[in-house]
Design an enzyme around this catalytic site. Structure first.
Site, mmCIF file in Angstrom:
data_model
loop_
_atom_site.group_PDB
_atom_site.id
_atom_site.type_symbol
_atom_site.label_atom_id
_atom_site.label_comp_id
_atom_site.label_asym_id
_atom_site.label_seq_id
_atom_site.Cartn_x
_atom_site.Cartn_y
_atom_site.Cartn_z
ATOM 1 N N CYS A 1 0.838 -1.210 0.000
ATOM 2 C CA CYS A 1 0.000 0.000 0.000
ATOM 3 C C CYS A 1 0.867 1.251 0.000
ATOM 4 C CB CYS A 1 -0.919 -0.017 1.216
ATOM 5 S SG CYS A 1 -1.935 1.461 1.340
ATOM 6 N N CYS B 1 -0.425 4.063 2.241
ATOM 7 C CA CYS B 1 -0.217 3.843 3.689
ATOM 8 C C CYS B 1 1.247 4.006 4.072
ATOM 9 C CB CYS B 1 -0.636 2.433 4.101
ATOM 10 S SG CYS B 1 -2.096 1.801 3.326
ATOM 11 N N ASP B 2 2.139 3.447 3.276
ATOM 12 C CA ASP B 2 3.539 3.298 3.708
ATOM 13 C C ASP B 2 4.539 4.183 2.968
ATOM 14 O OD1 ASP B 2 2.598 1.326 5.400
ATOM 15 O OD2 ASP B 2 2.892 -0.264 3.926
#
Ligand SMILES: Cc1cc2nc3c(=O)[nH]c(=O)nc-3n(C[C@H](O)[C@H](O)[C@H](O)COP(=O)(O)OP(=O)(O)OC[C@H]3O[C@@H](n4cnc5c(N)ncnc54)[C@H](O)[C@@H]3O)c2cc1C
Length: 302
Positions: free
Chosen positions: A131, A134-135
């Protein structure tokens, strides 16, 4: 407490089902194991949801969750580990205790496919991500590789190009398979390097990812690409083994449901990406959720 309806999965399919059910006066519980919004919440930018020209996925998901909450739907954070039907009641086993309901909708979406190459298991959580939204922040000013050639991979590469020093896009095919809007957005991004006809062989590093061993399919040459992070975007697969006792699965593992989202078990419905269908998008997941809730209402009123 017995609920009228339990919804398994708090993605856009599940949340839309919750909105329709609550508005029909059905006592509803929605169970989500990770974050409400599912895949949509992890999408950087959505440009094809009718009436909204452009929105961040997280915002769309947050708006939907607010609507669900405002209608008084009970939300539970738990992983559903099994479903059984006995004496007309669904017994839903979760990591936070059992839930009983007269009808249920499975809206558990899909999970991300993994590469299955050496080093992936060992370095999980140490520089490998599924992701970018997200990261990506963990890889600011670093070098990363994105594996894949579709919309998800290109979307990730475009997103990461704003954060990372270099982004290598690695894919087996001669050309990316993403749609034109993604190809257009990629053009002119000088720190994104396309690497067609390459496959990843091994993720390398002592305690963290430090390199990716790749192979050029045209020359058979193997080389090591120095990267700090690897983003896997090679597709999605269903995760329905846990429901195999109560639904029919097709040869690819998707739930078989009819036009009313009914599965082979009376009172049990499926909605969204988890079911066998042609187009997996937000708008079709929402449509499935609305139909499933309406069909559940009819079932309950019988
Ligand atoms: C990178 C990316 C970009 C995309 N871009 C677009 C786009 O621009 N436009 C568009 O229309 N579509 C886009 N899509 C597709 C779209 O996001 C999906 O089709 C849609 O969100 C599917 O919704 P869903 O509710 O069916 O499933 P999901 O979003 O997968 O939600 C399922 C939910 O169920 C939960 N769950 C799973 N198993 C359990 C369990 N056992 N117990 C409890 N909870 C469980 C999951 O945690 C998840 O939150 C994109 C997808 C990706 C991955």
């Amino acid at each position: 407490m017995m609920h009228d309806l339990a919804i398994i999965g708090g993605g856009v399919a599940g949340m839309t089902a919750a909105i329709y059910a609550a508005r029909a006066g059905i006592n509803t519980v929605i169970i989500e194991k990770a974050g409400f919004g599912g895949q949509a919440a992890l999408t950087a930018k959505i440009e094809n949801y009718p009436s909204i020209k452009e929105i961040e996925g997280f915002e769309l998901a947050a708006n939907m969750k607010m609507q669900v909450d405002a209608l008084g739907v009970e939300s539970r954070s738990a992983d559903v580990t099994g479903v059984e039907k006995a004496d007309g009641v669904f017994h839903i086993a979760t990591t936070d205790g059992d839930i009983e309901a007269k009808a249920a909708i499975i809206a558990n979406g899909v999970r991300r496919r993994e590469l299955g190459i050496e080093g992936e298991e060992r370095l999980r959580g140490r520089g490998i991500s599924w992701c970018a939204v997200c990261d990506g922040g963990f890889f600011r000013k670093k070098k990363v590789a994105v594996i894949g050639a579709g919309n998800s991979a290109l979307g990730d590469a475009i997103y990461l190009s704003n954060l990372c020093e270099e982004v290598y896009l690695i894919y087996r095919r001669p050309y990316p398979t993403a749609t034109k809007s993604y190809m257009d957005a990629l053009e002119g991004l000088e720190n994104v390097h396309l690497m067609p006809r390459h496959i990843p062989l091994e993720i390398m590093g002592e305690n963290r990812v430090s390199a990716l061993k790749i192979k050029n399919l045209d020359t058979d040459e193997e080389s090591e690409l120095e990267v700090n992070g690897i983003f896997e975007a090679i597709g999605l697969i269903p995760d329905n083994d846990v429901f195999a006792n109560v639904v029919e699965l097709d040869q690819n593992g998707y739930i078989v449901a009819d036009d009313e989202m009914r599965t082979k078990t009376e009172g049990l419905f499926a909605a969204g990406d988890t079911r066998q269908k042609h187009l997996r998008q937000i708008v079709t997941a929402c449509a499935d959720g609305a139909i499933a809730a309406t069909a559940a209402q009819e079932y309950l009123s019988r």
